[in-house]
Structure formats: structure tokens, C-alpha cells
Motif scaffolding. Structure first.
Motif, PDB file in Angstrom:
ATOM      1  N   LEU A 117       1.329  -1.104   0.077  1.00 60.94           N
ATOM      2  CA  LEU A 117       0.072   0.243  -0.116  1.00 60.94           C
ATOM      3  C   LEU A 117       1.026   1.231  -0.212  1.00 60.94           C
ATOM      4  O   LEU A 117       0.522   2.127  -0.053  1.00 60.94           O
ATOM      5  CB  LEU A 117      -1.199   0.072   1.105  1.00 60.94           C
ATOM      6  CG  LEU A 117      -1.929  -0.869   1.535  1.00 60.94           C
ATOM      7  CD1 LEU A 117      -2.560  -1.240   2.830  1.00 60.94           C
ATOM      8  CD2 LEU A 117      -2.881  -1.276  -0.296  1.00 60.94           C
ATOM      9  N   ARG A 160      -0.273   5.048  -1.084  1.00 58.28           N
ATOM     10  CA  ARG A 160      -1.835   5.141  -0.434  1.00 58.28           C
ATOM     11  C   ARG A 160      -1.989   6.459   1.348  1.00 58.28           C
ATOM     12  O   ARG A 160      -0.970   5.780   1.749  1.00 58.28           O
ATOM     13  CB  ARG A 160      -2.686   4.064  -0.797  1.00 58.28           C
ATOM     14  CG  ARG A 160      -2.378   3.731  -2.430  1.00 58.28           C
ATOM     15  CD  ARG A 160      -3.217   2.248  -2.336  1.00 58.28           C
ATOM     16  NE  ARG A 160      -2.326   1.111  -2.833  1.00 58.28           N
ATOM     17  CZ  ARG A 160      -2.843   0.419  -3.813  1.00 58.28           C
ATOM     18  NH1 ARG A 160      -3.875  -0.065  -3.430  1.00 58.28           N
ATOM     19  NH2 ARG A 160      -2.170  -0.178  -4.546  1.00 58.28           N
ATOM     20  N   ALA A 177      -4.724   6.069   3.784  1.00 58.89           N
ATOM     21  CA  ALA A 177      -5.810   5.893   4.480  1.00 58.89           C
ATOM     22  C   ALA A 177      -6.310   6.502   6.063  1.00 58.89           C
ATOM     23  O   ALA A 177      -5.888   7.120   6.593  1.00 58.89           O
ATOM     24  CB  ALA A 177      -5.941   4.833   4.929  1.00 58.89           C
ATOM     25  N   LEU A 222      -2.175  -1.525   8.210  1.00 56.09           N
ATOM     26  CA  LEU A 222      -2.087  -0.842   7.112  1.00 56.09           C
ATOM     27  C   LEU A 222      -0.863   0.938   6.433  1.00 56.09           C
ATOM     28  O   LEU A 222      -0.445  -0.220   5.377  1.00 56.09           O
ATOM     29  CB  LEU A 222      -3.774   0.088   6.707  1.00 56.09           C
ATOM     30  CG  LEU A 222      -4.886  -0.533   6.623  1.00 56.09           C
ATOM     31  CD1 LEU A 222      -5.920   0.799   6.263  1.00 56.09           C
ATOM     32  CD2 LEU A 222      -4.355  -1.833   5.781  1.00 56.09           C
ATOM     33  N   ASP A 233      -7.208   7.733  -0.011  1.00 55.07           N
ATOM     34  CA  ASP A 233      -7.201   7.066  -0.900  1.00 55.07           C
ATOM     35  C   ASP A 233      -8.656   5.326  -0.936  1.00 55.07           C
ATOM     36  O   ASP A 233      -9.042   5.142  -1.635  1.00 55.07           O
ATOM     37  CB  ASP A 233      -5.899   5.734  -1.647  1.00 55.07           C
ATOM     38  CG  ASP A 233      -4.769   6.721  -2.261  1.00 55.07           C
ATOM     39  OD1 ASP A 233      -5.624   7.256  -3.420  1.00 55.07           O
ATOM     40  OD2 ASP A 233      -3.643   7.197  -1.157  1.00 55.07           O
ATOM     41  N   ILE A 234      -8.608   5.789   0.177  1.00 58.20           N
ATOM     42  CA  ILE A 234      -9.119   4.681   1.473  1.00 58.20           C
ATOM     43  C   ILE A 234      -9.482   5.258   2.887  1.00 58.20           C
ATOM     44  O   ILE A 234      -8.913   5.936   3.333  1.00 58.20           O
ATOM     45  CB  ILE A 234      -7.931   3.267   1.657  1.00 58.20           C
ATOM     46  CG1 ILE A 234      -7.066   2.773   1.209  1.00 58.20           C
ATOM     47  CG2 ILE A 234      -8.690   2.733   3.123  1.00 58.20           C
ATOM     48  CD1 ILE A 234      -5.503   1.931   1.472  1.00 58.20           C
ATOM     49  N   ILE A 273     -11.697   4.118   5.885  1.00 61.46           N
ATOM     50  CA  ILE A 273     -12.410   2.959   6.634  1.00 61.46           C
ATOM     51  C   ILE A 273     -13.533   3.291   7.573  1.00 61.46           C
ATOM     52  O   ILE A 273     -12.630   4.089   8.500  1.00 61.46           O
ATOM     53  CB  ILE A 273     -11.289   1.574   7.731  1.00 61.46           C
ATOM     54  CG1 ILE A 273     -10.070   1.526   6.702  1.00 61.46           C
ATOM     55  CG2 ILE A 273     -11.767   0.789   7.931  1.00 61.46           C
ATOM     56  CD1 ILE A 273     -10.394   0.847   5.296  1.00 61.46           C
ATOM     57  N   ARG A 323     -11.152   3.101  -1.936  1.00 60.76           N
ATOM     58  CA  ARG A 323     -11.443   1.497  -1.346  1.00 60.76           C
ATOM     59  C   ARG A 323     -12.873   3.109  -0.115  1.00 60.76           C
ATOM     60  O   ARG A 323     -11.888   3.774   0.105  1.00 60.76           O
ATOM     61  CB  ARG A 323     -10.717   1.346  -0.459  1.00 60.76           C
ATOM     62  CG  ARG A 323      -9.516   0.555  -1.988  1.00 60.76           C
ATOM     63  CD  ARG A 323     -10.326  -0.522  -2.299  1.00 60.76           C
ATOM     64  NE  ARG A 323      -9.295  -1.465  -3.295  1.00 60.76           N
ATOM     65  CZ  ARG A 323      -8.654  -1.330  -4.700  1.00 60.76           C
ATOM     66  NH1 ARG A 323      -8.959  -0.272  -5.117  1.00 60.76           N
ATOM     67  NH2 ARG A 323      -7.794  -2.160  -4.677  1.00 60.76           N
ATOM     68  N   CYS A 368      -8.281  -3.850   0.598  1.00 64.29           N
ATOM     69  CA  CYS A 368      -7.740  -2.517  -0.258  1.00 64.29           C
ATOM     70  C   CYS A 368      -6.609  -2.298  -0.951  1.00 64.29           C
ATOM     71  O   CYS A 368      -6.019  -1.669  -1.611  1.00 64.29           O
ATOM     72  CB  CYS A 368      -6.957  -1.797   1.184  1.00 64.29           C
ATOM     73  SG  CYS A 368      -7.625  -1.169   2.565  1.00 64.29           S
ATOM     74  N   SER A 369      -5.931  -3.474  -1.188  1.00 62.69           N
ATOM     75  CA  SER A 369      -4.640  -3.989  -2.369  1.00 62.69           C
ATOM     76  C   SER A 369      -5.433  -4.546  -3.599  1.00 62.69           C
ATOM     77  O   SER A 369      -6.417  -4.575  -3.474  1.00 62.69           O
ATOM     78  CB  SER A 369      -4.311  -5.431  -1.676  1.00 62.69           C
ATOM     79  OG  SER A 369      -4.961  -6.435  -1.877  1.00 62.69           O
TER      80      SER A 369
END
Ligand code: HXC
Ligand code: NAP
Length: 270
Positions: A17, A20, A22, A39, A98-99, A101, A150, A244-245
């Protein structure tokens, strides 16, 4: 042979990752902290957010000890402006998002007949409206992600089963699962993958304390789980890492169940 990019010899590449960013709500404790660790270990820049800034700072320091880039930012997910500010802070610090959660949640055991209006409203506001606020704030950044955005929400299959004592959380989490499915379809053309993860009971968490330990149900629960143990934060975190990958680039709109087989029933139950 297909090169999935993220997977190396049965495990995820340590830097899968890298580059990226998160944001993890509720990332200072429990399952959220385990996700933040997984992560950041995979090379992502990580922002953790919740109400309690002291706890977040302590968690961030523990994550930084292994060399990760971590931002701690206070926000109550019930407040759209605060969520927007947390997303902006992550984007400013790391150059993008990018991510996302959506892990923050509130829950407590109370029979429906004793549940006050405000108790219902509070849980729905944190779990369901909070996820909506996060999705709204993150959308333009996830869309702009060069890796493919994501969005992952942490739910539970208890939401779909009927959950005595937790009618508020069940309704809210079912709403979250529905929201994520709709977004998976609407945001597919934007390259944003949207999924939920449904953990079983995870050892050492506030959730298991409130729902099973404080109610005296922990021993029976554990003995009857198909794998004979509670889950670990790491079990959930590795599932998040997968979603996430690049290995999950064709996976959207689904619920990934990480519950040691609990959904299939319990040993000793007829
Ligand atoms: C009955 C309760 C209650 C309880 C709060 N309330 N706790 N009612 N039994 N145990 C009522 C209050 O009386 C009030 O209603 C209303 O709920 C709001 O309470 P506040 O304390 O003012 O809310 P707040 O300060 O915003 O705190 C939110 C919270 C709190 C959800 C109540 O517990 C919290 O911060 N939780 C975060 C951590 C957490 O819950 N982690 C576990 C997640 S586990 P009145 O009418 O009096 O005003 C999970 C699922 C796990 O999500 C699944 C395991 C398998
Ligand atoms: P937890 O440690 O209590 O996690 C909840 C987190 O949410 C905390 O970090 C809390 O931090 C944050 N939070 C609560 N209200 C918030 C708000 N209004 N705004 C922003 N952040 C808020 O509990 P957990 O058990 O690890 O649960 C994590 C997630 O997993 C939840 O979505 C839960 O429903 C789900 N889940 C848990 C289990 C389990 O076995 N534990 C099983 C299935 C699903 P602050 O107090 O600092 O705000």
C-alpha cells in the motif's frame, strides 16, 4: 502466471500500500487500531480519527514506533463539518485520500422496551449517519485516487439476524450494509470499490466486553464457536488489507465475513 502485485509467497508484500493514504475512524482503539497497524505496516500513510484526542495521540505514537507516517485528528462522526475537516487534514498532510475505513461505532445492550429515544438516535447517528458523513466527505478524494479508491465499513452479520438487546445497532449496521451496496453500484464507474467486513466476536475489544463479558455470555459463546476461539484484531485487519490491495481489484459490493464460522451456526447447538 498472473501477477496480482500485492501478494507474495502467500502473504502480502510489505509495501503493497506504499504511496496510498488511509483514514480510519475509531482508529485509536480495538479493531480500528489493528487495522491502522496493518495498513501502516503495508506502507500506507494513515490518519486515525475519533472523539478522544489523547487516546488517538497515544495510539499514533505506538504506530509511529515502527516508522509509519501517522496523523491523529479529532472528529465526532455525527458532525459533518468535523468529518470534512478530518478528511481535509489527511489530504493536506499526505496529498490525497485513497482509502476510508468507516469503523467508528457506538453500542450498548438495552432491551427495546427500556431504550430511550435518545439512546436509539445516538447509536443510529454514530453508526449509520456517521458512515454517510464519511462517505460524503471522502468521495471526491476517493474518485481522484490514482490507485482506485476504497470505502470499507465495519459491520456485523448480527445486523441481519435479529439482535436482541441491540435493536438500535442492528438497524444502523443493516443500514450501513445497504448504503455500501448502493455506493458500490453508483461509484463503480468512478473506480471506487465499496465493501463491508463483518467480523465475529473479536477478543480484547470494547464490543466483546459490552456484549458478551458484561452479560456473562463469553464462555459459552467461545466454547461453541466452530473454530473454538474468538477472533483477533489482526484477523479483521488482514481482511481489510486484502480489500485495500490490488489483489481485490474486482471485488465490490460484498460483505466479507471474518467470523470463524459463526454464521454457519454453533457447535453444540441443535
Ligand atoms: C441504556 C444507554 C446506555 C446503556 C447510553 N445510553 N448507554 N441506555 N443502557 N448502557 C443512553 C443514554 O442514557 C442517553 O439517553 C443516550 O443513550 C446517549 O448517551 P450518552 O452517554 O449521552 O451518549 P454519548 O456520550 O454520545 O456516547 C455514545 C455511547 C457510548 C454510544 C452511548 O457508549 C460510546 O461513546 N460508545 C463508543 C464505544 C462503543 O460503544 N464501543 C463498542 C462498539 S461494539 P437519554 O435518554 O438518557 O438521554 C459494536 C458491535 C460489536 O458496535 C459487535 C460484537 C459482536
Ligand atoms: P471500540 O474500540 O469501542 O471502537 C469504537 C471506536 O469508535 C472507538 O475508537 C471510538 O473512539 C470511536 N467512536 C465512537 N463514537 C464515535 C463518534 N461519535 N465519533 C467518532 N468516533 C467515535 O470497539 P470495537 O469493538 O473495536 O469496534 C470497532 C468496530 O467493529 C465497530 O464498528 C463495531 O461495530 C465493529 N464490530 C466489532 C466486533 C467486536 O467483536 N468487537 C464485532 C463485529 C463488529 P472515541 O471514543 O475516541 O470516539
Amino acid at each position: 502466471m498472473t501477477d496480482l502485485g500485492a501478494v507474495q509467497g502467500g502473504a502480502f508484500a510489505p509495501d503493497c500500500l506504499k504511496g496510498r493514504t488511509a483514514l480510519i475512524t475509531g482508529g485509536g482503539s480495538g479493531i480500528g487500531f489493528a487495522i491502522a497497524r496493518a495498513l501502516s505496516d503495508a506502507g500506507a500513510n494513515v490518519a486515525i480519527s475519533s472523539r478522544n484526542l489523547d487516546r488517538l495521540k497515544e495510539a499514533a505514537q505506538r504506530l509511529r514506533n515502527s516508522g509509519a507516517q501517522i496523523l491523529a485528528v479529532a472528529a465526532d462522526v455525527r458532525e459533518p463539518e468535523a468529518v470534512n475537516a478530518a478528511v481535509s487534514a489527511a489530504v493536506e498532510r499526505f496529498g490525497g485520500l485513497d482509502i476510508l475505513i468507516a469503523n467508528a461505532a457506538g453500542n450498548f445492550v438495552v432491551p427495546f422496551s427500556d431504550m430511550s429515544f435518545n439512546a436509539w438516535r445516538t447509536v443510529v447517528d454514530i453508526d449509520l449517519n456517521g458512515t454517510f458523513h464519511c462517505a460524503k466527505a471522502a468521495y471526491p478524494h476517493l474518485k481522484a485516487s490514482t490507485h482506485g479508491g476504497r470505502l470499507i465499513a465495519i459491520s456485523t452479520l448480527r445486523a441481519l439476524e435479529g439482535w436482541p438487546g441491540c435493536a438500535h445497532a442492528a438497524a444502523a449496521k443493516a443500514g450501513v450494509m445497504s448504503l455500501i451496496r448502493s455506493l458500490a453500484i453508483e461509484w463503480g464507474p468512478d473506480g471506487i470499490l465499496c465493501n463491508t467486513i463483518a467480523p465475529g466476536p473479536i477478543d480484547g475489544t470494547e464490543g466483546v466486553k459490552r456484549l458478551y463479558e458484561d452479560t456473562g455470555e463469553a464462555a459459552v459463546l467461545t466454547a461453541n464457536l466452530p473454530l473454538g476461539r474468538l477472533g483477533r484484531g489482526e484477523d479483521v485487519a488482514q481482511a481489510v488489507l486484502y480489500l485495500c490491495s490490488d489483489a481485490a481489484s474486482f471485488v465490490t459490493g460484498t460483505d466479507l465475513v471474518v467470523d470463524g464460522g459463526r454464521q454457519r451456526g454453533q457447535r453444540g447447538a441443535t
